[in-house]
Design a protein around this motif. Structure first.
Motif, mmCIF file in Angstrom:
data_model
loop_
_atom_site.group_PDB
_atom_site.id
_atom_site.type_symbol
_atom_site.label_atom_id
_atom_site.label_comp_id
_atom_site.label_asym_id
_atom_site.label_seq_id
_atom_site.Cartn_x
_atom_site.Cartn_y
_atom_site.Cartn_z
ATOM 1 N N ALA A 251 10.488 -55.206 -2.585
ATOM 2 C CA ALA A 251 9.753 -55.190 -3.865
ATOM 3 C C ALA A 251 8.823 -56.386 -3.971
ATOM 4 C CB ALA A 251 10.748 -55.169 -5.028
ATOM 5 N N ARG A 252 9.349 -57.537 -3.513
ATOM 6 C CA ARG A 252 8.509 -58.739 -3.566
ATOM 7 C C ARG A 252 7.294 -58.607 -2.655
ATOM 8 N NH1 ARG A 252 10.606 -64.930 -2.561
ATOM 9 N NH2 ARG A 252 8.607 -65.954 -3.066
ATOM 10 N N SER A 253 7.541 -58.007 -1.453
ATOM 11 C CA SER A 253 6.422 -57.809 -0.524
ATOM 12 C C SER A 253 5.384 -56.881 -1.143
ATOM 13 C CB SER A 253 6.939 -57.236 0.791
ATOM 14 O OG SER A 253 7.830 -58.131 1.397
ATOM 15 N N ARG A 254 5.906 -55.808 -1.780
ATOM 16 C CA ARG A 254 4.965 -54.888 -2.413
ATOM 17 C C ARG A 254 4.197 -55.579 -3.535
ATOM 18 N NH1 ARG A 254 9.325 -51.280 -1.641
ATOM 19 N NH2 ARG A 254 10.008 -51.595 -3.803
ATOM 20 N N THR A 255 4.885 -56.409 -4.312
ATOM 21 C CA THR A 255 4.218 -57.148 -5.399
ATOM 22 C C THR A 255 3.147 -58.090 -4.861
ATOM 23 O OG1 THR A 255 6.254 -57.020 -6.682
ATOM 24 C CG2 THR A 255 4.627 -58.637 -7.378
ATOM 25 N N ASP A 256 3.510 -58.794 -3.762
ATOM 26 C CA ASP A 256 2.536 -59.710 -3.156
ATOM 27 C C ASP A 256 1.309 -58.956 -2.664
ATOM 28 O OD1 ASP A 256 5.131 -61.837 -1.681
ATOM 29 O OD2 ASP A 256 4.209 -61.831 -3.685
ATOM 30 N N SER A 257 1.557 -57.778 -2.054
ATOM 31 C CA SER A 257 0.425 -56.972 -1.555
ATOM 32 C C SER A 257 -0.472 -56.536 -2.704
ATOM 33 C CB SER A 257 0.954 -55.749 -0.801
ATOM 34 O OG SER A 257 1.705 -56.134 0.307
ATOM 35 N N ALA A 258 0.162 -56.100 -3.818
ATOM 36 C CA ALA A 258 -0.626 -55.652 -4.977
ATOM 37 C C ALA A 258 -1.441 -56.798 -5.562
ATOM 38 C CB ALA A 258 0.302 -55.068 -6.038
ATOM 39 N N GLN B 118 -2.449 -59.428 -3.964
ATOM 40 C CA GLN B 118 -3.526 -59.740 -3.026
ATOM 41 C C GLN B 118 -4.698 -58.773 -3.202
ATOM 42 O OE1 GLN B 118 -3.522 -62.401 -1.116
ATOM 43 N NE2 GLN B 118 -5.545 -61.944 -0.308
ATOM 44 N N LYS B 119 -4.330 -57.496 -3.390
ATOM 45 C CA LYS B 119 -5.393 -56.508 -3.598
ATOM 46 C C LYS B 119 -6.169 -56.785 -4.884
ATOM 47 C CE LYS B 119 -3.182 -52.774 -1.036
ATOM 48 N NZ LYS B 119 -2.576 -51.415 -1.124
ATOM 49 N N VAL B 120 -5.464 -57.156 -5.941
ATOM 50 C CA VAL B 120 -6.123 -57.478 -7.213
ATOM 51 C C VAL B 120 -7.061 -58.665 -7.046
ATOM 52 C CG1 VAL B 120 -5.732 -58.307 -9.566
ATOM 53 C CG2 VAL B 120 -4.336 -56.453 -8.636
ATOM 54 N N ILE B 121 -6.537 -59.675 -6.295
ATOM 55 C CA ILE B 121 -7.372 -60.867 -6.064
ATOM 56 C C ILE B 121 -8.636 -60.496 -5.298
ATOM 57 C CG2 ILE B 121 -7.448 -63.069 -4.853
ATOM 58 C CD1 ILE B 121 -4.492 -63.412 -5.591
ATOM 59 N N GLU B 122 -8.439 -59.663 -4.264
ATOM 60 C CA GLU B 122 -9.612 -59.245 -3.485
ATOM 61 C C GLU B 122 -10.605 -58.465 -4.364
ATOM 62 O OE1 GLU B 122 -7.288 -58.857 0.806
ATOM 63 O OE2 GLU B 122 -8.006 -57.062 -0.234
ATOM 64 N N THR B 123 -10.045 -57.602 -5.227
ATOM 65 C CA THR B 123 -10.918 -56.823 -6.127
ATOM 66 C C THR B 123 -11.682 -57.750 -7.068
ATOM 67 O OG1 THR B 123 -9.369 -54.981 -6.005
ATOM 68 C CG2 THR B 123 -10.952 -54.950 -7.808
ATOM 69 N N LEU B 124 -10.973 -58.745 -7.612
ATOM 70 C CA LEU B 124 -11.614 -59.715 -8.498
ATOM 71 C C LEU B 124 -12.707 -60.491 -7.774
ATOM 72 C CD1 LEU B 124 -8.525 -61.069 -10.497
ATOM 73 C CD2 LEU B 124 -10.353 -59.581 -11.351
#
Length: 356
Positions: free
Chosen positions: A321-328, A330-336
């Motif tokens: 779950a933590r890995s999935r949260t980190d991935s999400a 990271q994706k948000v940061i990249e989108t921003l």
């Protein structure tokens, strides 16, 4: 006139083994009454003891008999007429002393009676031609009769009988000495067996004490295992409570490995305890109780292992779950970042438009 009891005591009766002449054979299962009797018809003293309907002692006391005290509560005498040795075991030393004194007294009475009988025999059985001259003269005057002979025959017959009696008495004494010596040997063998039994008893008592101390150690170890199991249960509960909290995966993995190692060590110690079995039958109940406790510990350890596996699964789920949260994130940061870059382009375009 019948026999009259003169003295009685309770005692355990034994007879010498006729086969070995060394071992005692119990003649009674329990203490029986042993009595001195006087036979007025025969003028003899006898020792009689009856077990049930059977006479286990019927010994006529003679002057040649000797009662020997071989221990504080045991005495014996040989009866050559019965061709055996009798042994008596008394409850107290005082009873043995009383019996010995009575035996000696009646033996002296038998000797006195024999001496008186011999004197009567000598008076009633004179040799050839020892009657007074007056009696011989009257007898000769009254009738012609052969010379007066002894009542029991000629003097040669009496001499032969006297020698025969002496030989029988000597043989009787030898038999008595032999039987008494054999009885003494049997007594020494019995004492040796008694000492051996006492030594074995001391060894058994020492083994029992050692086994009891081992049981105490095992109980102490079981209590320690119980405490350790409770501590492990608390650790598992803490791990279960901390499974949702952000904790480092390395620390959790190390804790699980330590718990598995402790469980394996406890299993080995439990197997070691199973292999230890005391040799004494008296410890059977404690051993069974220890086995039941070991089985309870095994069940508890199995439950702990299940909980550990459950904790590991929960930890793995938390890590995923933590890995999935980190991935999400990271994706948000990249989108921003992309959106910020686009905004910067728009700003530049607007600036250029304004300048125009």
């Amino acid at each position: 006139m019948g026999e009259q009891p003169l003295f009685s005591l309770k005692a355990h009766v034994f007879q010498i083994d006729p086969a070995t002449k060394r071992n005692w054979i119990p003649a009674s299962k329990h203490a029986v009454t042993v009595s001195f009797f006087y036979d007025a018809g025969r003028s003899v003293y006898r020792i009689i003891s009856v077990g049930g309907t059977k006479a286990i002692i019927n010994s006529t006391i003679t002057p040649n008999m000797t009662f020997t005290k071989t221990s504080q509560k045991f005495g014996q005498w040989a009866d050559s007429r019965a061709n055996t040795v009798y042994g008596l075991g008394f409850a107290t030393e005082q009873q043995l002393q009383q019996f010995s004194e009575q035996f000696k007294e009646f033996k002296e009475a038998a000797q006195l009676f024999r001496d008186k009988s011999q004197e009567k025999f000598e008076l009633l059985s004179p040799g050839l031609n020892i009657s007074s001259p007056q009696v011989n003269t009257v007898l000769c005057e009254d009738r012609q009769s052969p010379p007066l002979l002894g009542v029991n025959g000629s003097s040669e017959d009496k001499l032969f009988r006297s020698k025969s009696a002496d030989m029988e008495e000597s043989t009787e004494k030898e038999q008595m000495r032999k039987m008494l010596s054999e009885g003494s040997i049997c007594e020494r063998n019995s004492e040796a067996e008694l000492f051996s039994l006492r030594d074995s008893n001391v060894k058994l008592v020492a083994a029992l004490h050692e086994a009891n101390s081992s049981i105490d150690q095992w109980k102490k170890q079981l209590a320690e295992y119980q405490e350790e199991t409770d501590r492990l249960r608390e650790q598992v509960a803490e791990l279960e409570a901390q499974s949702g909290v952000s904790a480092s995966s390395e620390e959790l993995t190390q804790t699980v490995a330590e718990m598995e190692a402790l469980i394996r060590a406890k299993d080995e110690e439990i197997n070691t305890l199973r292999g230890k079995k005391p040799d004494l039958n008296e410890l059977q109940n404690e051993r069974e109780e220890a086995c039941h406790r070991i089985q309870d510990l095994e069940v508890k350890n199995s439950e702990l292992e299940k909980r550990v596996r459950t904790a590991e699964g929960a930890l793995a789920s938390s890590q995923d779950a933590r890995s999935r949260t980190d991935s999400a994130v990271q994706k948000v940061i990249e989108t921003l970042d992309v959106k910020i870059y686009d905004l910067s382009d728009l700003r530049q375009s607007l600036a250029k438009l304004l300048e125009k």
